[in-house]
Design a protein around this motif. Structure first.
Motif, PDB file in Angstrom:
ATOM      1  N   LEU A 114       0.843  -1.629  -0.155  1.00 37.60           N
ATOM      2  CA  LEU A 114      -0.104   0.190   0.088  1.00 37.60           C
ATOM      3  C   LEU A 114       0.479   1.575   0.112  1.00 37.60           C
ATOM      4  O   LEU A 114       1.764   1.356   0.987  1.00 37.60           O
ATOM      5  N   LEU A 115       0.930   2.252  -1.059  1.00 33.99           N
ATOM      6  CA  LEU A 115       1.480   3.725  -1.087  1.00 33.99           C
ATOM      7  C   LEU A 115       0.900   4.239   0.555  1.00 33.99           C
ATOM      8  O   LEU A 115      -0.160   4.454   0.311  1.00 33.99           O
ATOM      9  N   ILE A 116       1.657   4.342   1.203  1.00 29.78           N
ATOM     10  CA  ILE A 116       1.583   5.405   2.055  1.00 29.78           C
ATOM     11  C   ILE A 116       2.072   7.163   1.813  1.00 29.78           C
ATOM     12  O   ILE A 116       1.107   8.229   1.926  1.00 29.78           O
ATOM     13  N   ASP A 117       3.343   7.349   1.115  1.00 31.15           N
ATOM     14  CA  ASP A 117       3.279   8.488   1.002  1.00 31.15           C
ATOM     15  C   ASP A 117       4.235   8.460  -0.829  1.00 31.15           C
ATOM     16  O   ASP A 117       5.115   8.064  -1.212  1.00 31.15           O
ATOM     17  N   TYR A 118       4.221   9.608  -1.477  1.00 33.03           N
ATOM     18  CA  TYR A 118       5.017   9.745  -2.469  1.00 33.03           C
ATOM     19  C   TYR A 118       5.329  11.464  -2.628  1.00 33.03           C
ATOM     20  O   TYR A 118       4.171  12.151  -2.905  1.00 33.03           O
ATOM     21  N   ALA A 119       6.342  11.770  -2.298  1.00 32.54           N
ATOM     22  CA  ALA A 119       6.606  13.102  -2.627  1.00 32.54           C
ATOM     23  C   ALA A 119       8.335  13.204  -3.427  1.00 32.54           C
ATOM     24  O   ALA A 119       8.668  12.223  -3.110  1.00 32.54           O
ATOM     25  N   LYS A 121      11.344  16.454  -2.279  1.00 32.53           N
ATOM     26  CA  LYS A 121      12.326  16.887  -1.685  1.00 32.53           C
ATOM     27  C   LYS A 121      12.693  17.952  -2.334  1.00 32.53           C
ATOM     28  O   LYS A 121      12.787  17.827  -4.038  1.00 32.53           O
ATOM     29  N   ASN A 122      13.509  18.915  -1.731  1.00 32.98           N
ATOM     30  CA  ASN A 122      14.441  19.304  -2.422  1.00 32.98           C
ATOM     31  C   ASN A 122      15.482  18.921  -3.510  1.00 32.98           C
ATOM     32  O   ASN A 122      15.819  17.692  -2.897  1.00 32.98           O
ATOM     33  N   ALA A 123      15.898  19.605  -4.033  1.00 27.38           N
ATOM     34  CA  ALA A 123      17.207  19.039  -4.892  1.00 27.38           C
ATOM     35  C   ALA A 123      16.870  18.668  -6.043  1.00 27.38           C
ATOM     36  O   ALA A 123      17.486  17.120  -6.549  1.00 27.38           O
ATOM     37  N   GLY A 124      15.353  18.224  -6.333  1.00 28.25           N
ATOM     38  CA  GLY A 124      14.929  17.029  -7.056  1.00 28.25           C
ATOM     39  C   GLY A 124      15.431  15.591  -6.780  1.00 28.25           C
ATOM     40  O   GLY A 124      15.046  14.749  -7.389  1.00 28.25           O
ATOM     41  N   GLU A 125      14.799  15.022  -5.759  1.00 26.88           N
ATOM     42  CA  GLU A 125      15.056  14.064  -4.133  1.00 26.88           C
ATOM     43  C   GLU A 125      13.295  13.453  -4.686  1.00 26.88           C
ATOM     44  O   GLU A 125      12.531  14.695  -4.226  1.00 26.88           O
ATOM     45  N   ALA A 126      13.401  12.152  -4.975  1.00 24.18           N
ATOM     46  CA  ALA A 126      11.616  11.638  -4.682  1.00 24.18           C
ATOM     47  C   ALA A 126      11.974  10.938  -3.383  1.00 24.18           C
ATOM     48  O   ALA A 126      13.054  10.138  -2.976  1.00 24.18           O
ATOM     49  N   PHE A 127      10.424  10.873  -2.338  1.00 25.16           N
ATOM     50  CA  PHE A 127      10.249   9.692  -1.562  1.00 25.16           C
ATOM     51  C   PHE A 127       9.320   9.709  -0.963  1.00 25.16           C
ATOM     52  O   PHE A 127       8.164   9.967  -1.510  1.00 25.16           O
ATOM     53  N   VAL A 128       9.275   7.774  -1.392  1.00 20.70           N
ATOM     54  CA  VAL A 128       8.488   7.020  -1.418  1.00 20.70           C
ATOM     55  C   VAL A 128       7.995   5.909  -0.542  1.00 20.70           C
ATOM     56  O   VAL A 128       9.469   5.443   0.189  1.00 20.70           O
ATOM     57  N   VAL A 129       6.701   6.450   0.324  1.00 21.17           N
ATOM     58  CA  VAL A 129       7.029   5.075   1.805  1.00 21.17           C
ATOM     59  C   VAL A 129       5.879   3.596   1.233  1.00 21.17           C
ATOM     60  O   VAL A 129       4.900   5.138   0.335  1.00 21.17           O
ATOM     61  N   VAL A 130       5.980   2.716   1.234  1.00 21.47           N
ATOM     62  CA  VAL A 130       4.610   1.456   1.018  1.00 21.47           C
ATOM     63  C   VAL A 130       5.436   1.136   2.469  1.00 21.47           C
ATOM     64  O   VAL A 130       5.735   0.963   2.632  1.00 21.47           O
ATOM     65  N   ARG A 131       3.322   0.320   2.395  1.00 24.61           N
ATOM     66  CA  ARG A 131       3.848  -0.390   3.415  1.00 24.61           C
ATOM     67  C   ARG A 131       3.538  -2.223   3.264  1.00 24.61           C
ATOM     68  O   ARG A 131       3.159  -2.087   2.259  1.00 24.61           O
ATOM     69  N   LEU A 132       3.812  -2.720   3.875  1.00 26.31           N
ATOM     70  CA  LEU A 132       4.173  -4.092   2.868  1.00 26.31           C
ATOM     71  C   LEU A 132       3.976  -5.348   4.258  1.00 26.31           C
ATOM     72  O   LEU A 132       3.741  -4.831   5.112  1.00 26.31           O
ATOM     73  N   CYS A 133       3.068  -6.186   3.716  1.00 24.27           N
ATOM     74  CA  CYS A 133       2.773  -7.706   4.179  1.00 24.27           C
ATOM     75  C   CYS A 133       3.306  -8.116   4.211  1.00 24.27           C
ATOM     76  O   CYS A 133       3.667  -8.418   3.112  1.00 24.27           O
ATOM     77  N   LEU A 134       3.943  -8.719   5.298  1.00 23.29           N
ATOM     78  CA  LEU A 134       5.358  -9.462   4.941  1.00 23.29           C
ATOM     79  C   LEU A 134       5.053 -11.302   5.534  1.00 23.29           C
ATOM     80  O   LEU A 134       4.592 -11.190   6.593  1.00 23.29           O
ATOM     81  N   ASP A 135       4.546 -11.924   4.593  1.00 25.41           N
ATOM     82  CA  ASP A 135       4.556 -13.588   5.270  1.00 25.41           C
ATOM     83  C   ASP A 135       6.003 -14.024   5.661  1.00 25.41           C
ATOM     84  O   ASP A 135       7.055 -14.153   4.665  1.00 25.41           O
ATOM     85  N   LEU A 136       6.766 -14.379   7.196  1.00 23.88           N
ATOM     86  CA  LEU A 136       7.412 -14.222   7.247  1.00 23.88           C
ATOM     87  C   LEU A 136       7.318 -16.249   7.854  1.00 23.88           C
ATOM     88  O   LEU A 136       8.014 -17.115   8.486  1.00 23.88           O
ATOM     89  N   SER A 137       6.553 -16.552   7.718  1.00 23.77           N
ATOM     90  CA  SER A 137       5.925 -18.231   8.232  1.00 23.77           C
ATOM     91  C   SER A 137       6.626 -19.277   8.245  1.00 23.77           C
ATOM     92  O   SER A 137       6.890 -20.356   8.163  1.00 23.77           O
ATOM     93  N   HIS A 138       7.721 -19.036   5.999  1.00 24.24           N
ATOM     94  CA  HIS A 138       8.523 -20.369   5.807  1.00 24.24           C
ATOM     95  C   HIS A 138       9.571 -19.905   6.471  1.00 24.24           C
ATOM     96  O   HIS A 138      10.645 -21.027   5.934  1.00 24.24           O
ATOM     97  N   THR A 139      10.098 -19.028   7.025  1.00 28.09           N
ATOM     98  CA  THR A 139      11.041 -18.405   7.574  1.00 28.09           C
ATOM     99  C   THR A 139      11.454 -18.652   8.437  1.00 28.09           C
ATOM    100  O   THR A 139      11.118 -18.848   9.721  1.00 28.09           O
TER     101      THR A 139
END
Length: 188
Positions: A114-119, A121-139
């Motif tokens: 799920l995308l939480i944020d996309y912005a 920033k200064n100097a042309g830097e992009a910032f993306v935050v994604v929420r991940l659901c991880l399945d660790l049941s096989h680890t």
């Protein structure tokens, strides 16, 4: 944000203040407003930013799994996917793994994002935050004698917020800058 007619009006007013002989904006070619340049956007939309993140993250987790399966050895396999600052944090974790003689088995699976944020920033830097659901049941976490040392409190399904950023060298490529486990599972 100013609309195009408002921009034209503002440009005409500015031109009027500069020149007392103004008849109309179209008459003075030297003062004709130029088209405003939109700020550089790394991705055309939020969806494109999320797609770029999801192109990178499976590769990152595959490399991370490979390093942890080898007990933290050869951490360079994860370097192409992370920022230099985050690389330092990972190296500390890998060093602890090596010192504690731990390794993992199994693969991490991304089950939802799920995308939480996309912005931009200064100097042309992009910032993306994604929420991940991880399945660790096989680890599993294994000790020196290959005994299962997976913490009893570890959840098989968990949520992480992953922050990604662009690099100066490649403005359209994202790199993992940080990960943060969430206490609540949210959409997971």
């Amino acid at each position: 944000m100013l609309t195009t007619p408002t921009r034209t009006l503002v440009a005409c007013l500015l031109a009027f203040l500069v020149s007392t002989s103004l008849v109309g904006c179209g008459v003075l070619t030297a003062l004709r407003p130029t088209a405003s340049v939109a700020p550089l956007r790394h991705f055309e939309s939020d969806q494109k930013a999320q797609e770029a993140a999801m192109e990178l993250l499976p590769k990152y987790y595959a490399a991370l799994d490979a390093v942890t399966m080898d007990g933290g050895m050869r951490p360079d396999r994860v370097y192409p996917y992370v920022t230099p600052n985050y690389r330092s944090n990972l190296n500390l974790a890998f060093e602890k793994m090596r010192n504690d003689h731990l390794k993992t088995t199994g693969l991490t699976a991304i089950t939802r994002n799920l995308l939480i944020d996309y912005a931009e920033k200064n100097a042309g830097e992009a910032f993306v935050v994604v929420r991940l659901c991880l399945d660790l049941s096989h680890t599993r976490v294994l000790g020196a004698a290959d005994d299962d040392e997976t913490p009893a409190t570890r959840l098989d399904h968990t949520a992480y917020d992953v922050s990604l950023t662009t690099s100066d060298g490649d403005a359209n490529r994202l790199y993992v800058a940080s990960t943060r486990a969430r206490r609540d599972l949210g959409p997971c």
